[in-house]
Design an enzyme around this catalytic site. Sequence first.
Site, PDB file in Angstrom:
ATOM      1  N   CYS A 156       0.826  -1.228   0.000  1.00  0.00           N
ATOM      2  CA  CYS A 156       0.000   0.000   0.000  1.00  0.00           C
ATOM      3  C   CYS A 156       0.849   1.263   0.000  1.00  0.00           C
ATOM      4  O   CYS A 156       0.359   2.341  -0.335  1.00  0.00           O
ATOM      5  CB  CYS A 156      -0.921   0.018   1.212  1.00  0.00           C
ATOM      6  SG  CYS A 156      -2.261  -1.161   1.084  1.00  0.00           S
TER       7      CYS A 156
HETATM    8  N1  COA Z   1     -20.281  -9.036   8.360  1.00  0.00           N
HETATM    9  C1  COA Z   1     -20.845  -9.050   9.583  1.00  0.00           C
HETATM   10  N2  COA Z   1     -20.142  -9.197  10.703  1.00  0.00           N
HETATM   11  C2  COA Z   1     -18.814  -9.368  10.585  1.00  0.00           C
HETATM   12  C3  COA Z   1     -18.170  -9.379   9.342  1.00  0.00           C
HETATM   13  C4  COA Z   1     -18.970  -9.196   8.198  1.00  0.00           C
HETATM   14  N3  COA Z   1     -18.429  -9.167   6.967  1.00  0.00           N
HETATM   15  N4  COA Z   1     -16.849  -9.572   9.533  1.00  0.00           N
HETATM   16  C5  COA Z   1     -16.656  -9.654  10.849  1.00  0.00           C
HETATM   17  N5  COA Z   1     -17.851  -9.554  11.498  1.00  0.00           N
HETATM   18  C6  COA Z   1     -18.103  -9.608  12.935  1.00  0.00           C
HETATM   19  C7  COA Z   1     -17.111 -10.495  13.644  1.00  0.00           C
HETATM   20  O1  COA Z   1     -17.541 -11.834  13.624  1.00  0.00           O
HETATM   21  C8  COA Z   1     -17.135  -9.902  15.033  1.00  0.00           C
HETATM   22  O2  COA Z   1     -18.265 -10.363  15.734  1.00  0.00           O
HETATM   23  P1  COA Z   1     -18.102 -11.334  16.996  1.00  0.00           P
HETATM   24  O3  COA Z   1     -17.220 -10.584  17.937  1.00  0.00           O
HETATM   25  O4  COA Z   1     -19.489 -11.536  17.443  1.00  0.00           O
HETATM   26  O5  COA Z   1     -17.449 -12.565  16.426  1.00  0.00           O
HETATM   27  C9  COA Z   1     -17.354  -8.414  14.812  1.00  0.00           C
HETATM   28  O6  COA Z   1     -17.924  -8.322  13.510  1.00  0.00           O
HETATM   29  C10 COA Z   1     -16.104  -7.590  14.877  1.00  0.00           C
HETATM   30  O7  COA Z   1     -15.088  -8.206  14.061  1.00  0.00           O
HETATM   31  P2  COA Z   1     -13.672  -7.586  13.901  1.00  0.00           P
HETATM   32  O8  COA Z   1     -12.870  -8.419  12.974  1.00  0.00           O
HETATM   33  O9  COA Z   1     -13.102  -7.314  15.246  1.00  0.00           O
HETATM   34  O10 COA Z   1     -14.050  -6.217  13.161  1.00  0.00           O
HETATM   35  P3  COA Z   1     -13.324  -4.843  13.143  1.00  0.00           P
HETATM   36  O11 COA Z   1     -14.211  -3.850  13.757  1.00  0.00           O
HETATM   37  O12 COA Z   1     -11.908  -4.936  13.612  1.00  0.00           O
HETATM   38  O13 COA Z   1     -13.284  -4.533  11.575  1.00  0.00           O
HETATM   39  C11 COA Z   1     -11.726  -4.546   9.749  1.00  0.00           C
HETATM   40  C12 COA Z   1     -12.573  -5.378  10.679  1.00  0.00           C
HETATM   41  C13 COA Z   1     -10.941  -5.463   8.820  1.00  0.00           C
HETATM   42  C14 COA Z   1     -12.648  -3.656   8.920  1.00  0.00           C
HETATM   43  C15 COA Z   1     -10.797  -3.652  10.561  1.00  0.00           C
HETATM   44  O14 COA Z   1     -10.103  -4.376  11.532  1.00  0.00           O
HETATM   45  C16 COA Z   1      -9.799  -2.917   9.701  1.00  0.00           C
HETATM   46  O15 COA Z   1     -10.130  -2.242   8.740  1.00  0.00           O
HETATM   47  N6  COA Z   1      -8.529  -2.958  10.067  1.00  0.00           N
HETATM   48  C17 COA Z   1      -7.530  -2.213   9.346  1.00  0.00           C
HETATM   49  C18 COA Z   1      -6.876  -3.084   8.385  1.00  0.00           C
HETATM   50  C19 COA Z   1      -6.805  -2.570   6.988  1.00  0.00           C
HETATM   51  O16 COA Z   1      -7.632  -1.859   6.490  1.00  0.00           O
HETATM   52  N7  COA Z   1      -5.752  -3.002   6.337  1.00  0.00           N
HETATM   53  C20 COA Z   1      -5.492  -2.708   4.987  1.00  0.00           C
HETATM   54  C21 COA Z   1      -4.097  -2.308   4.801  1.00  0.00           C
HETATM   55  S1  COA Z   1      -3.660  -0.850   5.719  1.00  0.00           S
END
Ligand code: COA
Length: 373
Positions: A156
Amino acid sequence: MKKVVISGTGLFTPSQSISNDELVAAFNQWVQLFNAENAQAIEQGEIEPARESSSEFIVKASGIQSRFVIDKTGILDPKRMVPHIAERSNDEPSVMCQMAVAAAKEAMQRSGRTAADIDGVIVACSNMQRPYPAMAIEVQQELGINGFAFDMNVACSSATFGMQTAVNAIQAGSARSILMVNPEICTGHLNFRDRDSHFIFGDACTAVIFEEAEKATSNCQWEVISSKLVTSFSNNIRNNFGYLNRADETGIGAKDKLFVQEGRKVFKEVCPMVAQIIGEHLAANHIAVEDVKRFWLHQANLNMNLLITRRLLGRDATDSEAPVILDTYANTSSAGSVIALHKYQEDLPSGAYGVLSSFGAGYSVGSVILRKV
Ligand code: COA
């Protein structure tokens, strides 16, 4: 030291776009198919059932509403979930080259430069369509540019690393002008069956022309004041696809041969790192954070960008201070921060400071301080 400016930017946006609702509908159809096909193993506890995705989660977790893609049909087919991009003969321009040429032509036109003015082409992006010949040499050939061309990949952060490389080449006298392009077909490395990440990427290509300040003539120029690049090894964003895969058949087709991340860890580790690096970079250049009129941040996740600017400014940034394009483009890897620059640069007055910053796999972070000419 010669002053170097960005004298033109360009953007190629694919014609097709997928909304969250369309993506989630295809994903949930796949979930039902998967669970039906594996009903017995799920019943016996041998495998976990696949869980449905939701548009509400996607918007809340990332700020993404839709993404542009090279091919919609293949991605939305629940039995395929991979873009259709037909192989081409060696005599035809490759897909990445076509995107790059479209973006490059706009950047060249905006900078008022022709192929004859440019001495080097850098293709800087997360994934190259093939190992060789370099994508950059094909782009160079298509545009009729003399001199040299090469590819570079810092995931990235490829664009900011490419920017420093371009500036260095001009300051060292090895080129009068450099074209840097960032063709990103991120849907090619995205696992559309992974609930945690199936929504995060889109496709696009950006281009930037760099040249000596004293020769630049375009009506929108940004002097590159300073760039700072930092890397720190992490496995939290990883893709094990590579030319040695064929040397161990057991791994072919496995999930780790596509984009994989520990999203939570990335969020927690990268945000403070980026805020600190930008803050230190500005301080080293005696520029107060309050004097920065615009932050063109990497466009991966809205909550990441809100957190980074909040840490820097001590308050929430306005939309004008930190423009968002990930709502319609999603994460386009190295192209994201350059799309933000491309779309949000004309309105600022001469003398205004802006910071373009990328962050991602590696980890890698780039901060580029610009001043409107
Ligand atoms: N739809 C519905 N629910 C979902 C889901 C989806 N597609 N994906 C995950 N969930 C649920 C999970 O199961 C979890 O629920 P639970 O605790 O009951 O199991 C909950 O949502 C939270 O999951 P989590 O993985 O902790 O979500 P998050 O808030 O951390 O968001 C990302 C996930 C990937 C969006 C986030 O971590 C992120 O953007 N991180 C930065 C990484 C990035 O963008 N990297 C790119 C390069 S810089």
